[in-house]
Design a protein around this motif. Structure first.
Motif, PDB file in Angstrom:
ATOM      1  N   ASP A 331     -11.742 -33.412  57.817  1.00 54.25           N
ATOM      2  CA  ASP A 331     -12.493 -33.826  56.636  1.00 54.25           C
ATOM      3  C   ASP A 331     -12.011 -33.128  55.372  1.00 54.25           C
ATOM      4  N   GLY A 332     -11.717 -31.834  55.472  1.00 54.76           N
ATOM      5  CA  GLY A 332     -11.296 -31.071  54.304  1.00 54.76           C
ATOM      6  C   GLY A 332      -9.966 -31.571  53.750  1.00 54.76           C
ATOM      7  N   LYS A 333      -9.042 -31.872  54.639  1.00 52.52           N
ATOM      8  CA  LYS A 333      -7.737 -32.379  54.194  1.00 52.52           C
ATOM      9  C   LYS A 333      -7.903 -33.740  53.530  1.00 52.52           C
ATOM     10  N   ARG A 334      -8.759 -34.572  54.098  1.00 51.96           N
ATOM     11  CA  ARG A 334      -8.981 -35.895  53.493  1.00 51.96           C
ATOM     12  C   ARG A 334      -9.538 -35.760  52.087  1.00 51.96           C
ATOM     13  N   ARG A 335     -10.467 -34.847  51.881  1.00 52.51           N
ATOM     14  CA  ARG A 335     -11.054 -34.664  50.552  1.00 52.51           C
ATOM     15  C   ARG A 335     -10.000 -34.172  49.560  1.00 52.51           C
ATOM     16  N   ALA A 336      -9.194 -33.217  49.989  1.00 58.09           N
ATOM     17  CA  ALA A 336      -8.156 -32.673  49.100  1.00 58.09           C
ATOM     18  C   ALA A 336      -7.115 -33.738  48.771  1.00 58.09           C
ATOM     19  N   PHE A 337      -6.659 -34.470  49.789  1.00 52.54           N
ATOM     20  CA  PHE A 337      -5.687 -35.533  49.551  1.00 52.54           C
ATOM     21  C   PHE A 337      -6.277 -36.627  48.667  1.00 52.54           C
ATOM     22  N   GLY A 338      -7.552 -36.946  48.886  1.00 51.68           N
ATOM     23  CA  GLY A 338      -8.202 -37.990  48.115  1.00 51.68           C
ATOM     24  C   GLY A 338      -8.305 -37.635  46.642  1.00 51.68           C
TER      25      GLY A 338
END
Length: 657
Positions: A331-338
């Protein structure tokens, strides 16, 4: 401006070509331009065309894909339509069949045509099981885009593809994105609960056709906690529903429904390997959704791997699965990438992109009359300076060859009396500042006034080879071409041997076409210069030389760039030539630097003493009568290397090292 847009596909069928045409119509209307759309008639529609006139022509559906329609309009019919509308430019949207006929009509009326490359029809021929037709399609694409006044391609990959087909006059023109429609705020918990309750949504948006390779998404089956959602429609849908039994197929979505779906994805995936751009990728980025796409074609310019998504190895479905699983499980990587995804498209609005399009229209309008005049003189059309990508090559030794123009005659800006700078000296400074290396940049200028091609070949070239440079500029031929019995073809053939010798020694060559001032007296030499420039284009293509084709930059003829002697450039002209050469060599921000330089030098040329007749004309005639030239007895101003340090300081060297 009046713009006629010819589109291979149009409403009610919505795809990337149709969408971009609608955005262009909106922008052109907002700027006060008049537009005409010529396209296939395929059914009723209610979309706002922003005041555009329409000529919708009878069409037939493509048997394997009924939504795609083909117009078989005669060039005479299109010529009549264009003659009545009187456009300033013809915009060919993804031209193939209708576009070819449109080109013929534009040529008949001598209207500039801008061809926008949007569909890789060569790859499509292979995907649709017609590999034997791909070579034929490739030849047609090549002929069509070489015939257009200017071709716009959306990505680095498509530029390279067209270059490989022999297409010239290329410019990169991407696509805008509607950042008001597509945004993270469109994310809907209700939509997610309805489509994939409690699951991580991996989504695809696009046409369901073989070339999109949506079947590759079967590799994502079984990734824990995920649900694949496919948005779109097309001829491949029945087969895909069978191949992806656990996926949700929403059918075609548009407008706010599409924006809601995209923003509600957790991961966007795009497997197609034949994308010239990838508009839905850009819309996913605008929606704040990380992207997993194949590492080929258009996605290379859109997705920053490990920043706002992942690019997987083309054809490697295990790598595709691994990249999607990586994001789905973090989830954290998705938020940062997003967050990075949304930021990456902040400046890619359709308004900005369409402003650039109008600049390309103006460029084509400038080039068309030049092309027509050169054809009448038996020459080929000029080559536009290439669009520079990345850093220039790390040249460290530059040698300039030529005559008085390269010596710098009449460019006395901020120089001691009797000394000159010139475009090559200025270019050397620009190349030195563009280097990252700590070693100083080395520069020699072997040019001498009044020299001809034979002098360059027999005097300057051997010395240049002894200096072992990695870059040589050659601007020569004007003094030959104004002679009584000048033969531009034979002259160029002699120069070709010298260029080939430099290239065989591993030296990069900047080959510059000679040019004339825009004066009535110069017109008697225009055909010779045009034919010679045409031969230099051939030589550059044959030898791999970098061409600075000044026929494509008619501003060089403006009289305010020429000195009072009427045959040399003043300081302003030398600055213009230096920065155009820097652009051709890929010096970063050369255009912006040119504007700054011009602002600092409003007019720094000293006033000449005496009249033109007594100062310039009569001494020239007297030398000619005596069989002498202004360069007799003169030596090059930089016969050996000078060092240009990091701050632009120049130091003479006594030997070559």
């Amino acid at each position: 401006m009046r713009v006629a847009l010819l589109a291979e596909s149009f409403l009610p069928h919505m795809n990337g070509v149709t969408g971009s045409v609608l955005h262009v119509l909106r922008h052109l209307a907002a700027q006060g331009h008049e537009t005409l759309v010529i396209a296939p008639r395929a059914g009723e529609f209610t979309a706002d065309l922003h005041g555009a006139r329409t000529e919708l022509l009878r069409s037939v559906p493509l048997p394997s894909y009924p939504d795609v329609r083909v117009v078989f309009a005669r060039a005479a019919r299109l010529t009549a339509i264009l003659r009545e509308f009187r456009p300033d430019v013809v915009h060919l949207a993804s031209p193939f069949v209708l576009g070819w006929q449109g080109l013929a009509a534009a040529d008949a009326l001598r209207i500039p045509a801008v061809a926008v490359y949007q569909t890789d029809v060569i790859a499509y021929a292979e995907k649709y099981g017609m590999p034997q037709a791909s070579a034929l399609v490739g030849r047609h694409v090549s002929r069509l885009h070489r015939r257009a006044t200017l071709t716009l391609a959306p990505s680095t990959a498509s530029l390279h593809q067209l270059e490989g087909l022999g297409v010239d006059r290329l410019r990169r023109w991407g696509r805008g994105v509607d950042t008001e429609r597509f945004g993270p705020e469109r994310r809907s918990d209700a939509w997610r609960a309805r489509v994939a309750p409690g699951q991580t949504v991996v989504g695809y948006v696009g046409r369901l056709a073989p070339e999109k390779q949506v079947a590759d998404l079967a590799a994502l089956a079984g990734i824990e906690g995920t649900r694949l959602v496919v948005v779109g429609d097309g001829p491949a849908r029945p087969g895909l529903e069978a191949a992806l039994p656990d996926a949700v197929f929403t059918g075609h979505l548009s407008g706010s429904a599409l924006a809601e779906a995209l923003a509600s994805f957790d991961v966007f995936v795009h497997p197609g390997e034949s994308e010239t751009f990838g508009q839905t990728i850009q819309e996913a980025l605008a929606s704040g959704v990380p992207v997993v796409a194949t590492g080929v074609g258009g996605p290379l310019d859109l997705v920053r791997s490990s920043v706002d998504g992942w690019l997987y190895r083309p054809g490697d479905l295990r790598d595709l699965r691994a990249r999607v699983a990586d994001l789905a499980g973090d989830d954290g990587k998705r938020r940062a990438f997003g967050a990075a995804a949304r930021e990456s498209v902040r400046d890619r609005t359709w308004d900005a992109v369409c402003r650039r399009l109008v600049e390309h229209y103006d460029e084509a309008r400038m080039l068309r009359p030049i092309d027509d005049a050169l054809v009448q003189r038996g020459a080929t059309r000029p080559a536009m300076p290439a669009t520079a990508t990345g850093q220039p090559r790390p040249w460290g030794r530059y040698v300039a060859l030529g005559d008085s123009l390269t010596e710098g005659l009449c460019d006395a800006s901020r120089m001691p009396p009797g000394q000159y700078r010139g475009w090559a000296d200025r270019l050397a400074q620009l190349l030195a500042h563009a280097r990252d290396e700590r070693e100083p940049f080395r520069y020699a200028n072997l040019a001498v006034r009044s020299r001809r091609v034979e002098h360059v070949l027999h005097e300057q070239l051997p010395r240049a080879l002894a200096l072992r440079p990695d870059l040589v500029s050659v601007l020569i031929g004007a003094n030959d071409l104004v002679g009584r019995r000048a033969d531009p073809v034979r002259l160029a053939a002699a120069l070709e041997q010298g260029i080939a010798t430099l290239r065989a020694a591993g030296i990069d060559v900047l080959l510059v076409t000679p040019f004339l001032p825009r004066r009535r007296a110069a017109r008697i030499f225009a055909r010779r210069f045009a034919v010679y420039a045409s031969e230099l284009r051939r030589i550059a293509a044959a030898t791999g030389a970098i061409l600075l084709d000044l026929d494509a930059l008619p501003a060089i003829g403006d009289l305010d760039l020429w000195a009072d002697d009427k045959v040399h450039l003043r300081s302003r002209g030398h600055r213009f030539l230096a920065y155009r050469a820097a652009e051709a060599l890929g010096v970063p921000d050369a255009e912006a630097l040119a504007g700054l330089d011009a602002a600092l030098h409003a007019d720094d040329d000293p006033m000449p003493v005496g009249s033109w007749l007594g100062r310039d004309a009569l001494p020239w005639v007297w030398r000619r009568l005596r069989g002498r030239t202004a360069g007799d007895g003169l030596l090059p101003k930089h016969d050996d290397y000078s060092e240009i340090g990091g701050r632009g300081d120049v130091r003479e060297r006594s030997r070559v090292s």
